[in-house]
Design a protein around this motif. Structure first.
Motif, mmCIF file in Angstrom:
data_model
loop_
_atom_site.group_PDB
_atom_site.id
_atom_site.type_symbol
_atom_site.label_atom_id
_atom_site.label_comp_id
_atom_site.label_asym_id
_atom_site.label_seq_id
_atom_site.Cartn_x
_atom_site.Cartn_y
_atom_site.Cartn_z
ATOM 1 N N GLU A 164 0.811 -1.223 0.000
ATOM 2 C CA GLU A 164 0.000 0.000 0.000
ATOM 3 C C GLU A 164 0.845 1.274 0.000
ATOM 4 O O GLU A 164 0.388 2.315 -0.467
ATOM 5 C CB GLU A 164 -0.955 -0.005 1.197
ATOM 6 N N THR A 165 2.037 1.187 0.545
ATOM 7 C CA THR A 165 2.870 2.390 0.573
ATOM 8 C C THR A 165 3.355 2.764 -0.825
ATOM 9 O O THR A 165 3.226 3.901 -1.267
ATOM 10 C CB THR A 165 4.089 2.203 1.503
ATOM 11 N N ARG A 218 -3.364 9.492 -18.907
ATOM 12 C CA ARG A 218 -3.048 9.889 -17.547
ATOM 13 C C ARG A 218 -1.844 9.142 -16.970
ATOM 14 O O ARG A 218 -0.958 9.737 -16.361
ATOM 15 C CB ARG A 218 -4.265 9.638 -16.656
ATOM 16 N N ARG A 246 11.162 0.660 -8.297
ATOM 17 C CA ARG A 246 10.835 1.635 -9.332
ATOM 18 C C ARG A 246 12.069 1.931 -10.161
ATOM 19 O O ARG A 246 11.973 2.393 -11.290
ATOM 20 C CB ARG A 246 10.320 2.945 -8.714
ATOM 21 N N LYS A 247 13.227 1.723 -9.571
ATOM 22 C CA LYS A 247 14.458 2.037 -10.283
ATOM 23 C C LYS A 247 15.425 0.866 -10.183
ATOM 24 O O LYS A 247 15.699 0.381 -9.089
ATOM 25 C CB LYS A 247 15.136 3.245 -9.642
ATOM 26 N N ALA A 277 -2.411 5.954 -6.948
ATOM 27 C CA ALA A 277 -3.464 6.158 -5.954
ATOM 28 C C ALA A 277 -4.780 6.389 -6.684
ATOM 29 O O ALA A 277 -4.826 7.047 -7.725
ATOM 30 C CB ALA A 277 -3.125 7.349 -5.074
ATOM 31 N N ARG A 280 -10.251 10.288 -6.101
ATOM 32 C CA ARG A 280 -11.457 10.297 -5.264
ATOM 33 C C ARG A 280 -12.642 10.912 -5.990
ATOM 34 O O ARG A 280 -13.765 10.825 -5.541
ATOM 35 C CB ARG A 280 -11.167 11.095 -3.994
ATOM 36 N N GLU A 308 -2.786 18.168 -14.573
ATOM 37 C CA GLU A 308 -2.623 16.961 -13.760
ATOM 38 C C GLU A 308 -3.914 16.198 -13.504
ATOM 39 O O GLU A 308 -3.872 15.058 -13.033
ATOM 40 C CB GLU A 308 -1.929 17.297 -12.437
ATOM 41 N N SER A 356 -7.893 14.128 -6.595
ATOM 42 C CA SER A 356 -8.024 13.789 -5.178
ATOM 43 C C SER A 356 -8.988 14.722 -4.456
ATOM 44 O O SER A 356 -9.282 14.519 -3.294
ATOM 45 C CB SER A 356 -6.652 13.843 -4.509
ATOM 46 N N LEU B 217 9.133 10.468 -9.797
ATOM 47 C CA LEU B 217 7.925 10.205 -9.015
ATOM 48 C C LEU B 217 6.689 10.723 -9.741
ATOM 49 O O LEU B 217 5.636 10.099 -9.722
ATOM 50 C CB LEU B 217 8.063 10.895 -7.650
ATOM 51 N N ARG B 296 7.765 6.770 6.222
ATOM 52 C CA ARG B 296 6.987 5.908 5.314
ATOM 53 C C ARG B 296 5.501 6.225 5.378
ATOM 54 O O ARG B 296 4.820 6.294 4.361
ATOM 55 C CB ARG B 296 7.213 4.440 5.657
ATOM 56 N N PHE B 299 4.755 9.310 3.560
ATOM 57 C CA PHE B 299 4.760 9.073 2.111
ATOM 58 C C PHE B 299 3.443 8.425 1.663
ATOM 59 O O PHE B 299 2.845 8.834 0.655
ATOM 60 C CB PHE B 299 5.944 8.186 1.715
ATOM 61 N N ARG B 300 3.010 7.433 2.440
ATOM 62 C CA ARG B 300 1.767 6.740 2.083
ATOM 63 C C ARG B 300 0.612 7.747 1.999
ATOM 64 O O ARG B 300 -0.168 7.757 1.054
ATOM 65 C CB ARG B 300 1.447 5.670 3.129
ATOM 66 N N ARG B 303 0.894 10.220 -0.996
ATOM 67 C CA ARG B 303 0.425 9.613 -2.258
ATOM 68 C C ARG B 303 -1.081 9.695 -2.372
ATOM 69 O O ARG B 303 -1.632 9.991 -3.435
ATOM 70 C CB ARG B 303 0.830 8.136 -2.338
ATOM 71 N N ALA B 304 -1.775 9.441 -1.256
ATOM 72 C CA ALA B 304 -3.237 9.447 -1.300
ATOM 73 C C ALA B 304 -3.796 10.869 -1.332
ATOM 74 O O ALA B 304 -4.673 11.181 -2.130
ATOM 75 C CB ALA B 304 -3.792 8.677 -0.107
ATOM 76 N N ASP B 305 -3.278 11.755 -0.474
ATOM 77 C CA ASP B 305 -3.870 13.088 -0.323
ATOM 78 C C ASP B 305 -3.375 14.077 -1.378
ATOM 79 O O ASP B 305 -4.122 14.942 -1.823
ATOM 80 C CB ASP B 305 -3.562 13.673 1.059
ATOM 81 N N LEU B 306 -2.118 13.985 -1.740
ATOM 82 C CA LEU B 306 -1.566 14.941 -2.714
ATOM 83 C C LEU B 306 -1.617 14.359 -4.126
ATOM 84 O O LEU B 306 -1.484 15.091 -5.112
ATOM 85 C CB LEU B 306 -0.140 15.322 -2.332
ATOM 86 N N CYS B 307 -1.739 13.055 -4.194
ATOM 87 C CA CYS B 307 -2.051 12.329 -5.434
ATOM 88 C C CYS B 307 -1.446 12.988 -6.679
ATOM 89 O O CYS B 307 -0.235 12.938 -6.881
ATOM 90 C CB CYS B 307 -3.570 12.226 -5.530
ATOM 91 N N GLU B 308 -2.271 13.640 -7.461
ATOM 92 C CA GLU B 308 -1.840 14.119 -8.778
ATOM 93 C C GLU B 308 -0.910 15.323 -8.731
ATOM 94 O O GLU B 308 -0.319 15.677 -9.749
ATOM 95 C CB GLU B 308 -3.070 14.442 -9.656
ATOM 96 N N LEU B 419 10.846 -0.326 0.364
ATOM 97 C CA LEU B 419 10.747 0.759 1.346
ATOM 98 C C LEU B 419 10.896 0.339 2.805
ATOM 99 O O LEU B 419 11.586 1.026 3.561
ATOM 100 C CB LEU B 419 9.410 1.495 1.171
ATOM 101 N N ASP B 459 10.771 6.699 -4.916
ATOM 102 C CA ASP B 459 11.255 5.709 -5.884
ATOM 103 C C ASP B 459 11.954 4.528 -5.211
ATOM 104 O O ASP B 459 12.526 3.688 -5.883
ATOM 105 C CB ASP B 459 12.255 6.338 -6.862
#
Lengths: 539, 539
Positions: A164-165, A218, A246-247, A277, A280, A308, A356, B217, B296, B299-300, B303-308, B419, B459
């Protein structure tokens, strides 16, 4: 159902109330056309061998023996060796019902190591093999041509892990796309790919064919999002590169070769893929435009203004909407209250945004629409108010494929072209068919009802459907190689997302130079010197 | 300069005034470390051949003759054939000043066809070749080991075309990354890659080494964004695949092999690449955290809240900030007014967001920061108020590389790790060096000052810098293969973004299985049967 219509000028533009946001809201393409389409005709499909008498069975390949069958049974068990002719039918026949092979055995191994044992044996005994996933190929890539052994990955169908991370999913290749999508939805993520056949197609097949679909704009291509791969080479070697990194810059990125190899280099058994992600909020706008140039201009500004959050930019010509209207019987989203006909705009655009934060997305979309309507780049439009409307708007894009077959059949061309010249291909094809007296929407004695154009403008990907009343040879001759020559002249691709398969094997020179073709042939020989993998196709 | 400090608890969190948005605002990494670093020492670099006596010149390769030189001059002209020993120095020596080759000639062709003629000749005459771009390799990949002929692409430096609608840039491989970036900025676009050496490195070299950098990223890897490539194969064949199509599913995606091939398969001469719309707003937050687990978790949630809009998520341990603080002499962004020392948080995080609407980005960032501070996932933080502060915040991440060499030198490891286990490598290396009595920050008689960790957490990419007072053999022995073994045990990569080059050629087995290594070797032989391309490196 009533849509809130956008006024034709910005001064009359009402405040838009956009679709409600839900965490579980599906992205594009919730309307699956697949099962319905498959069974639109019950007549027997002619054998590929009969339809294409010039294609000969390669005499080097062995014929299946009882000894082979006994070996296969010892590896995968009796139940996973299919030899009953009724059961074989579904594996021999393609989704388009254009091709039919004559395989006498389908193997359904349950593990990578079983596949390794099977391939090693086939390679040693010169038994040709067709790897098969969900069998939804549009170019005859996933069915045998003659008596090849079919190896199905249907029993490799586990999700192996999800982090999930990082958003990294590891799964078997036989997981159905829709199942992967449902699993990810529960974990706040989204598969970076979506397409109409998602209820049937396998993620391994998606990678093997480098499927494009509706989220490419996208999330980019699979070449970027696939992080690792597990595959079995023709000699049985297991290539295990199931990284969750990822790398990784150590050595050539070999997995890239399998992405889009269409089963000609080996069998993909596992994938590791980066899943973004889950947005929403999802909104859809449906617009009417007065010219193709305005479609392009709208796209340019959507890229800049929606940046974006832009997740799809699909265009459709008016003809495609007329077909969709007839097929669905629904009033067109931009039609008036009294007149439900398709309005007169020559082009329509579907824009999807996802992000989001619903309020922000709404505001961006509203401001963008105000701007493009104010200066009359866009003539008319509507925005979905809820999930049902969102799905209905998508239906005007997604039902085109089915609607195209309404008169009997369809010649489908899936090409990439530089944007400025993209639509002119549809015009020149329609003109050519008219000149030859082959096309009339009204006159049912003509073989062609119409040539329509639509597609993913964000990806430069045009779908040209020549909707026919019958598969007449003179139509095919008018279209091919004409269409391919036009694509070549504009340095386009004769297959943007459907692949090469059986159908386009002999047309690859319209997209690739002799140097490129030689390099592709050399690689095929490098990895599959005996040529047992998915023969008679690709190259 | 004063930063607006975030309070330690959400109840005291002031309304954040974030950085002003400007269309021309640069993205991450405006602080170039390159030129300064290069000349930090003037002592002569020892010859690679002396430092690594086990590496022998391949006797199959021919020695340069006057006939060869005459031919080269006839192809590229007298001025583009460099033989003066003073002029050769810069091409023989690497950016890290760790490697020095003995090439007697550098060729600077002006076209793809000249390169084709040169390579064909070298291949026929068994002259080994090193392709060279901006020569900023960190692994000795871009300089000769012995007397290889250097072919520089510095004279292939034109932007060929840019399409504003699709965002597709076509350019020669020798265009400097910063020049490409400036060109794109004028057209509302952004290069999908950014890195510290951008003032010197070439975009062809970026692709040849599959450079990662600071935008991965957000925009994904080059395997996704490179749409076309032009390259010259060892035998002089020109592979022209300069497509401007986002989608092309006809044949194996050969160009992928060149991405990350480090000059071992041919010379890249042109690229076609998809460039995203330039964000109109960029903000940076700099945070202090109390554990790696909280890094971590942050970061999780980012990814969800700042997403795009999330465009960078970099982490740094406290030790790296102590080094940066000493090096720059600046007060730490999270220090108090009276005490400018680096605060006690064991970890720091830099988050960059960028998007098309400043207000929306500010609101998302603010809401995210409130949320992570409220439940004490993040202990403290600050947000840039303007472009100057944005650059300063970035400097606390970007100056670490230089600061690491402050005591004399540095062993740099650039690894990918899953990670959860990423940071523990730094702890175990520091512990090991302490146990062996080799590490002390205070005691200058110890060879190692400290082992610090930082990198692109988005990454999974850790930079482990072992900062040394001298390049002692016992330090190297304590580190290698220990570091690589740790990476292997966690299925990581020993080179996340720097590549293999000369330095890591013999360590690739820690990242790749025997099957993968054999497949890489087989491909090398397939494309370069005489082995003339960038020998003694990679594989």
């Amino acid at each position: 159902m009533s849509f809130k219509l956008l006024a034709r000028s910005a001064s009359r533009l009402p405040r838009l109330a956009l679709a409600i946001s839900r965490n579980s809201l599906p992205l594009a393409s919730t309307y699956s056309q697949h099962s319905q389409y498959r069974h639109h005709s019950t007549k027997t499909v002619r054998l590929t061998a009969e339809n294409y008498p010039d294609v000969k069975r390669d005499p080097r390949f062995a014929h299946l023996t009882d000894t082979d069958l006994a070996f296969f049974r010892s590896v995968v068990g009796d139940k996973q060796v299919i030899t009953d002719s009724n059961d074989l039918a579904a594996y021999n026949e393609d989704w388009m019902r254009k091709y039919r092979g004559q395989s006498k055995v389908v193997l359904k191994p349950k593990s990578t190591s079983e596949i390794s044992t099977l391939l090693k044996y086939c390679n040693e005994h010169l038994l040709a093999v067709v790897p098969q996933g969900g069998n939804t190929s549009l170019v005859g890539g996933s069915v045998p041509v003659f008596d090849e052994v079919v190896i199905s990955v249907a029993n490799l169908n586990r999700v192996r892990s999800f982090d999930e991370t990082s958003g990294i999913l590891k799964a078997d290749s036989g997981v159905i796309l829709e199942n992967a999508e449902s699993f990810l939805a529960e974990h706040g993520a989204v598969f970076p790919l979506d397409l109409g056949a998602k209820g049937s197609c396998f993620i391994g097949g998606n990678i093997a064919t480098n499927a494009g679909g509706l989220r490419l704009l996208r999330y980019g291509s699979l070449h970027g999002s696939v992080l690792g791969l597990e595959a079995v080479l023709p000699d049985g070697t297991i290539y295990d590169s199931m990284h969750s990194l990822r790398k990784d810059n150590t050595g050539y990125d070999l997995k890239q070769l399998f992405i889009g190899s269409e089963g000609t280099l080996g069998i993909i058994t596992g994938i590791s893929i980066l899943c973004p992600a889950r947005p929403r909020s999802v909104n859809v706008a449906f617009l009417g435009l007065e010219s193709y140039d305005k479609v392009r201009e709208t796209f340019r500004r959507a890229r800049a203004d929606l940046c974006e959050i832009l997740s799809a930019f699909e265009f459709m010509d008016r003809k495609s909407q007329v077909f969709a209207s007839r097929f669905t019987g629904l009033p067109h989203p931009l039609a008036g209250e009294d007149n439900t006909d398709v309005p007169d705009y020559p082009f329509y655009v579907l824009i999807e945004v996802s992000g989001s934060n619903k309020e922000h997305d709404d505001a961006k979309l509203e401001s963008f629409l105000e701007s493009v309507m104010e200066d009359e780049t866009v003539a008319d439009g509507t925005v979905s108010q809820d999930e049902t409307q969102l799905k209905t708007l998508w239906r005007w894009r997604e039902s085109i494929s089915e609607a195209s077959t309404m008169f009997g059949g369809v010649f489908k061309y899936d090409v990439s072209l530089p944007l400025p010249k993209m639509y002119s291909l549809v015009d020149s094809v329609a003109e050519r068919l008219k000149e030859k007296g082959l096309l009339s929407f009204e006159d049912s004695s003509k073989p062609v009802a119409d040539a329509i154009g639509y597609g993913h403008i964000g990806d430069g990907n045009l779908h040209l459907n020549v909707c026919v009343r019958e598969y007449a040879k003179e139509v095919e001759e008018a279209l091919e190689p004409f269409v391919y020559e036009q694509v070549q002249a504009n340095r386009g691709s004769i297959s943007a997302e459907h692949g090469v398969g059986f159908q386009k094997k002999h047309y690859i020179q319209y997209s690739k130079s002799p140097v490129e073709i030689q390099m592709i042939k050399d690689l095929k020989k490098h990895y599959d010197p005996k040529g047992i993998m998915n023969p008679y196709k690709y190259i």
